[in-house]
Design an enzyme around this catalytic site. Structure first.
Site, PDB file in Angstrom:
ATOM      1  N   HIS A 100       0.767  -1.088   0.120  1.00 45.78           N
ATOM      2  CA  HIS A 100      -0.151   0.059  -0.010  1.00 45.78           C
ATOM      3  C   HIS A 100       0.878   1.304  -0.176  1.00 45.78           C
ATOM      4  O   HIS A 100       0.229   2.364   0.483  1.00 45.78           O
ATOM      5  CB  HIS A 100      -0.835   0.033   1.191  1.00 45.78           C
ATOM      6  CG  HIS A 100      -2.203  -0.703   1.189  1.00 45.78           C
ATOM      7  ND1 HIS A 100      -3.314  -0.703   0.688  1.00 45.78           N
ATOM      8  CD2 HIS A 100      -1.838  -2.166   1.744  1.00 45.78           C
ATOM      9  CE1 HIS A 100      -4.063  -1.811   0.793  1.00 45.78           C
ATOM     10  NE2 HIS A 100      -3.206  -2.962   1.282  1.00 45.78           N
ATOM     11  N   LYS A 134      -8.376  14.318   4.204  1.00 50.15           N
ATOM     12  CA  LYS A 134      -7.530  13.132   4.197  1.00 50.15           C
ATOM     13  C   LYS A 134      -6.364  13.320   5.322  1.00 50.15           C
ATOM     14  O   LYS A 134      -6.281  14.526   5.809  1.00 50.15           O
ATOM     15  CB  LYS A 134      -6.891  13.125   2.846  1.00 50.15           C
ATOM     16  CG  LYS A 134      -6.022  14.101   2.389  1.00 50.15           C
ATOM     17  CD  LYS A 134      -5.440  13.814   0.984  1.00 50.15           C
ATOM     18  CE  LYS A 134      -6.367  13.717  -0.187  1.00 50.15           C
ATOM     19  NZ  LYS A 134      -6.545  12.721  -1.000  1.00 50.15           N
ATOM     20  N   ARG A 135      -5.907  12.128   5.613  1.00 53.37           N
ATOM     21  CA  ARG A 135      -4.666  12.599   6.678  1.00 53.37           C
ATOM     22  C   ARG A 135      -3.699  13.693   6.234  1.00 53.37           C
ATOM     23  O   ARG A 135      -3.502  13.830   4.868  1.00 53.37           O
ATOM     24  CB  ARG A 135      -3.761  11.244   6.962  1.00 53.37           C
ATOM     25  CG  ARG A 135      -4.298  10.279   7.714  1.00 53.37           C
ATOM     26  CD  ARG A 135      -4.701  10.555   8.781  1.00 53.37           C
ATOM     27  NE  ARG A 135      -3.398  10.706   9.794  1.00 53.37           N
ATOM     28  CZ  ARG A 135      -2.933   9.632  10.613  1.00 53.37           C
ATOM     29  NH1 ARG A 135      -4.044   8.747  10.856  1.00 53.37           N
ATOM     30  NH2 ARG A 135      -2.023   9.795  11.355  1.00 53.37           N
ATOM     31  N   LYS A 165       0.886  14.865   0.495  1.00 44.99           N
ATOM     32  CA  LYS A 165      -0.440  15.103   0.177  1.00 44.99           C
ATOM     33  C   LYS A 165      -0.716  16.246  -0.152  1.00 44.99           C
ATOM     34  O   LYS A 165      -1.771  16.699  -0.721  1.00 44.99           O
ATOM     35  CB  LYS A 165      -1.360  14.280   1.078  1.00 44.99           C
ATOM     36  CG  LYS A 165      -1.475  12.962   1.283  1.00 44.99           C
ATOM     37  CD  LYS A 165      -2.545  12.360   2.430  1.00 44.99           C
ATOM     38  CE  LYS A 165      -2.459  10.842   2.976  1.00 44.99           C
ATOM     39  NZ  LYS A 165      -2.814  10.209   1.832  1.00 44.99           N
ATOM     40  N   THR A 218      -8.693   6.591  -2.167  1.00 39.92           N
ATOM     41  CA  THR A 218      -9.897   6.022  -1.951  1.00 39.92           C
ATOM     42  C   THR A 218     -10.938   7.243  -1.730  1.00 39.92           C
ATOM     43  O   THR A 218     -11.976   7.029  -2.236  1.00 39.92           O
ATOM     44  CB  THR A 218     -10.161   4.829  -0.966  1.00 39.92           C
ATOM     45  OG1 THR A 218      -9.746   5.237   0.252  1.00 39.92           O
ATOM     46  CG2 THR A 218      -9.536   3.684  -1.219  1.00 39.92           C
ATOM     47  N   LYS A 272     -14.865   8.279  -3.470  1.00 40.75           N
ATOM     48  CA  LYS A 272     -15.873   8.736  -2.764  1.00 40.75           C
ATOM     49  C   LYS A 272     -16.397  10.047  -3.059  1.00 40.75           C
ATOM     50  O   LYS A 272     -17.725  10.342  -3.299  1.00 40.75           O
ATOM     51  CB  LYS A 272     -15.338   8.787  -1.102  1.00 40.75           C
ATOM     52  CG  LYS A 272     -15.254   7.410  -0.666  1.00 40.75           C
ATOM     53  CD  LYS A 272     -14.545   7.566   1.061  1.00 40.75           C
ATOM     54  CE  LYS A 272     -13.929   6.127   1.042  1.00 40.75           C
ATOM     55  NZ  LYS A 272     -13.030   6.190   2.306  1.00 40.75           N
TER      56      LYS A 272
HETATM   57  C1  NBG Z   1      -2.564   3.739   1.902  1.00 44.92           C
HETATM   58  C2  NBG Z   1      -2.232   4.591   0.755  1.00 44.92           C
HETATM   59  C3  NBG Z   1      -3.474   5.021  -0.064  1.00 44.92           C
HETATM   60  C4  NBG Z   1      -4.453   3.885  -0.319  1.00 44.92           C
HETATM   61  C5  NBG Z   1      -4.370   3.130   0.887  1.00 44.92           C
HETATM   62  C6  NBG Z   1      -5.507   1.849   0.517  1.00 44.92           C
HETATM   63  C7  NBG Z   1      -1.274   3.115   3.811  1.00 44.92           C
HETATM   64  C8  NBG Z   1       0.011   2.449   4.135  1.00 44.92           C
HETATM   65  N1  NBG Z   1      -1.339   3.354   2.605  1.00 44.92           N
HETATM   66  O1  NBG Z   1      -3.088   5.808  -1.413  1.00 44.92           O
HETATM   67  O2  NBG Z   1      -1.413   5.634   1.070  1.00 44.92           O
HETATM   68  O3  NBG Z   1      -5.558   4.376  -1.266  1.00 44.92           O
HETATM   69  O4  NBG Z   1      -3.426   2.587   1.419  1.00 44.92           O
HETATM   70  O5  NBG Z   1      -4.825   1.055  -0.371  1.00 44.92           O
HETATM   71  O6  NBG Z   1      -1.777   3.500   4.615  1.00 44.92           O
END
Ligand code: NBG
Length: 837
Positions: A368, A559-560, A565, A667, A671
């Site tokens: 991920h 988002k975080r 980002k 994701t 949404k």
């Molecule tokens: C996160 C990514 C996102 C991705 C999500 C789900 C982690 C390690 N990774 O881009 O930063 O959408 O995983 O796959 O949290």
């Protein structure tokens, strides 16, 4: 005669009629909460309602368990350190199809349904995208009637609650369990033991075979807590099984006997710490022993639980991989590779080669992240101290693996060093991603670009070795929670024009293309968005005391908070707009409301400073009478699943502005699209696929591509130089540096500005001009109301690919190979019949 009352009771407890629901509700208020209305709190009412719903779920759960047990069906086990489920009540009502009945029933009892929903403390057992993805996949697995178990940790404290004080993030502990959790059932009878530390003893058994005993220093129990996960509109209820750490009953007898009662109690407390708290990500995790222990804890419990199930169903051990397809959600559960080997070889006496074959056919690994600093490695010394037997197994796997790799890459020792499960540069580390790659039969990324970059970069040596293991599985989101539940107005409108089929087959949204030119449809579409904005404005007014204009464009970035980002790119642009408005240069033709939200990891100073900057800009700009009609900025505290459900439906514009090549997928981007927002974004993660689906003409693209980012970095990038050539940008930086947003304090934001001007690792300044230009194009498009509406409709119509159902089907076809098992509802009578047999 005698069976009659029982039958009625049974029907009553599971009936979905409004009257039965009301009676159950009152019953539960009385017999479970032990309250009568004069004393009942809102939480009591919420609990009474939750138990009313749970009764209806249990019949499905029992029926599902019975069906799976009878069939010995192949089962997906999704191992994840995080499950960000969000509030259960609303979603369960939706799955059962009784949302409207219950709303009515509660209303008729004189209570406020929305107020009751708001009482639920959401289980925030995840950081963000990764944990929410796990939750969406559980929803889809149940909806597709696939036997599946989610395995994770029941953290006592989930992700912290974020408050904002004087513009700064303040963390508060998340006490989600304080009133109890009506959605789980503890299963202490299925407790598992987990060993830690100590040493190993090698010997020869009576057949002259080597055998190993692990003499642990400490044992911790794992108690499973099960939560049913309903499928939408079917009888399936799968299980999310989360483990809580507990000290074994007779705690540390030796200490106790020495009369050291408090010492023994201390041991107990230490054991229970294991499942105390979720680690926030984006922090240096290296060396955090407790985190390694957490990972091993839930993996060991889960694999032993699978062995237990195998036994109950009479399936031989050799068929482990036929019964279970185990997915590793990132490297957090990667220790499972070594643990399954240990269980099979040490505890069940299988030959290494047979065990290895089973292990490899069992596991698959999803990566991920592309950020090198996020790839997990554990100092070898620490690893060996916590898991002495696993270190031996990892070294054995590594020796055999490197022998095999050397045959393929003759003499290429540099490559062998990169493939090794052990990082030998300086202090030695165990590389969890390498362990996952070696121990799995399938490896995937989460968007096309990400999967390509894995092959070219992060995992290129493994790709060279086993190209056939690699595939892409672009992420998806569940349309149940993220459209039906979050945006009932839009859902109703869509259904009224194309029917309800889209709820289980999102591709059917394509049907909306046929009506995109219908003026009635378009005006209803606009009305829905407007109503959602009005509702959100009301919420912000209530919660933050801030007035928003629902006629302005809602431009949203949630988002975080992380440098990659690039929330700072967005806020620099807000400052640029402010300056342009102030001195009357080409004023932005549409009024805008910028909405931000997101948590920063508690130890990530730069991210926290970014929050402070957003809030500082917000408080200055919102107060300025010269601009406040045209420009507003709001930071919504404590972004979570619940607030997400409020925010996505009201967005006009979705900001997806990460540096190309850094966001694995995203994701949140999906949404927004599904809720009719247009995207301003880079060619990163799933943005690329969203753009391909909705059409380039319906997407606002800007910025460097991943290849251009790499080239610019290679050639030598000077952010200060960029600034010098762009007077507008320089002006923005100067205004922030002057202390204008910090009551004259010119030091406050210096670390942020210094970072941008000296390194700018995420190319914020390099992309600034392109971003600002693109935002001008956005403003032009928004000014043309009909065109914007059309683009919004087309975004939704073409978002079908981003359903988690599609993603899960791809995993099923290419990796898991599990098939649907439809569930027939059984009643208490069926069970009574069995008991009496
Ligand atoms: C996160 C990514 C996102 C991705 C999500 C789900 C982690 C390690 N990774 O881009 O930063 O959408 O995983 O796959 O949290």
């Amino acid at each position: 005669m005698s069976a009659q009352p029982e039958l009625e009771l049974q029907a009553e407890r599971t009936s979905l009629s409004k009257e039965a629901l009301k009676r159950s509700f009152l019953d539960n208020l009385f017999y479970i909460q032990g309250k009568f209305p004069a004393l009942a709190t809102r939480v009591d009412y919420y609990m009474a309602l939750a138990y009313t719903v749970r009764d209806r779920m249990l019949q499905r759960w029992i029926s599902t368990a019975a069906a799976y047990t009878a069939k010995g069906s192949r089962t997906v086990a999704y191992l994840s350190a995080e499950f960000l489920m969000g509030p259960h009540l609303g979603n369960n009502l939706l799955s059962l199809g009784i949302h409207d009945e219950v709303r009515q029933a509660i209303g008729e009892l004189g209570l406020n349904f929305d107020e009751l929903l708001a009482q639920e403390d959401e289980p925030g057992l995840g950081n963000g995208g990764l944990g929410r993805l796990a939750a969406c996949y559980l929803d889809s697995l149940a909806t597709l009637e696939i036997p599946a178990l989610g395995y994770g940790i029941r953290y006592e404290f989930g992700i912290f609650q974020q408050e904002i004080a004087e513009g700064w993030q303040v963390e508060r502990t998340d006490k989600w369990l304080r009133y109890g959790n009506p959605w789980e059932i503890a299963r202490p009878e299925w407790v598992q033991q987990v060993k830690f530390g100590g040493r190993t003893e090698h010997s020869l058994d009576e057949h002259g075979r080597r055998s190993v005993r692990w003499l642990p220093g400490r044992i911790v129990n794992g108690v499973p807590y099960d939560t049913p996960i309903l499928g939408y509109g079917n009888n399936t209820a799968n299980t999310l099984r989360l483990w809580r750490a507990e000290a074994p009953e007779a705690f540390d007898v030796s200490t106790f006997n020495r009369g050291d009662y408090y010492g023994a109690v201390q041991q107990k407390i230490t054991s229970e710490n294991l499942s105390k708290i979720l680690y926030p990500n984006d922090e240096q995790i290296q060396g955090k022993e407790l985190r390694l222990e957490q990972q091993y804890f839930f993996v060991a419990c889960s694999l032993q639980d699978m062995l237990r199930i195998l036994k109950v169903q009479g399936i031989p051990l050799e068929n482990f991989h036929r019964k279970f397809a185990v997915q590793l959600n990132d490297t957090h559960p990667a220790i499972a590779v070594a643990e399954l080997m240990r269980l099979l070889v040490d505890e069940h006496g299988l030959r290494w080669s047979d065990a290895w074959s089973i292990t490899r056919q069992t596991f698959a690994y999803t990566n991920h992240t592309l950020l090198p600093e996020a790839l997990e490695q554990w100092p070898l010394a620490l690893f060996g101290r916590v898991l002495p037997r696993h270190l031996e197994i990892v070294l054995e796997i590594n020796a055999r693996f490197l022998d095999e790799a050397r045959l393929k890459f003759l003499g290429d020792e540099a490559r062998i060093a990169r493939l090794s499960l052990i990082n030998e540069h300086g202090e030695r580390y165990v590389r969890m991603a390498n362990l996952a790659c070696v121990g799995c039969h399938a490896i995937n990324g989460v968007a096309e670009l990400h999967s390509e970059l894995l092959k070219q970069d992060v995992l290129r040596d493994f790709h060279a070795l086993w190209p056939e293991k690699f595939s892409n599985k672009t992420n998806g989101i569940t349309p149940r929670r993220w459209l039906m539940l979050a945006n009932p107005r839009l859902s109703r409108l869509i259904t009224s024009w194309i029917g309800p089929g889209w709820t289980r087959d999102l591709a059917q949204l394509r049907g909306l293309e046929r009506v995109v030119d219908d003026p009635d449809f378009c005006s209803s579409w606009r009305d829905v968005k407007h109503s959602n904005k009005v509702a959100f404005a009301r919420y912000v007014q209530q919660e933050l005391g801030m007035t928003l204009d629902p006629h302005s464009m809602f431009d949203v970035l949630v988002k975080r908070i992380h440098e990659y980002k690039r929330q700072h790119l967005s806020i620099l642009h807000v400052v640029a707009l402010y300056l342009r408005l102030k001195d009357g240069r080409d004023a932005d033709p549409v009024p805008r409301t910028f909405i931000y939200g997101g948590k920063a990891a508690p130890g990530y100073r730069m991210a926290k400073l970014m929050i402070k900057l957003i809030n500082a800009v917000s408080s200055m700009i919102n107060r300025d009478p010269a601009t406040r009609e045209r420009l507003r900025v709001v930071f919504v505290p404590n972004f979570s699943v619940r607030t997400g459900q409020r925010i996505y439906p009201c967005a006009d514009l979705s900001e997806q502005v990460s540096t190309a090549g850094k966001e694995a997928s995203g994701t949140g981007n999906m949404k927004f699209t599904l809720n009719g927002a247009l995207t301003i974004g880079t060619l990163d993660g799933a943005n690329i696929e969203i753009r391909a689906e909705v059409g380039a003409e319906n997407f606002f693209l800007f910025g460097l591509s991943a290849a251009e980012v790499a080239a610019l970095k290679a050639q030598g990038y000077s952010p200060a130089e960029v600034c010098r050539t762009q007077p507008q940008l320089q002006e923005v930086i100067d205004l922030i540096a002057s202390g204008f947003f910090a009551r004259g304090d010119s030091e406050l934001f210096r670390p942020l500005l210094d970072s941008l001007l000296t390194h700018d690792p995420y190319l914020v300044l390099a992309d600034f001009a392109a971003y600002a230009d693109c935002q001008r194009v956005v403003a032009g498009a928004y000014a043309d109301r009909d065109r914007w509406t059309r683009m919004s409709i087309l975004n939704v119509a073409r978002s079908g690919k981003f359903s988690a159902d599609r993603a899960v089907r791809e995993y099923l076809d290419d990796i898991w190979g599990a098939a649907p098992v439809p569930v027939r509802l059984i009643s208490q009578d069926d069970i009574a019949g069995k008991l009496l047999q």
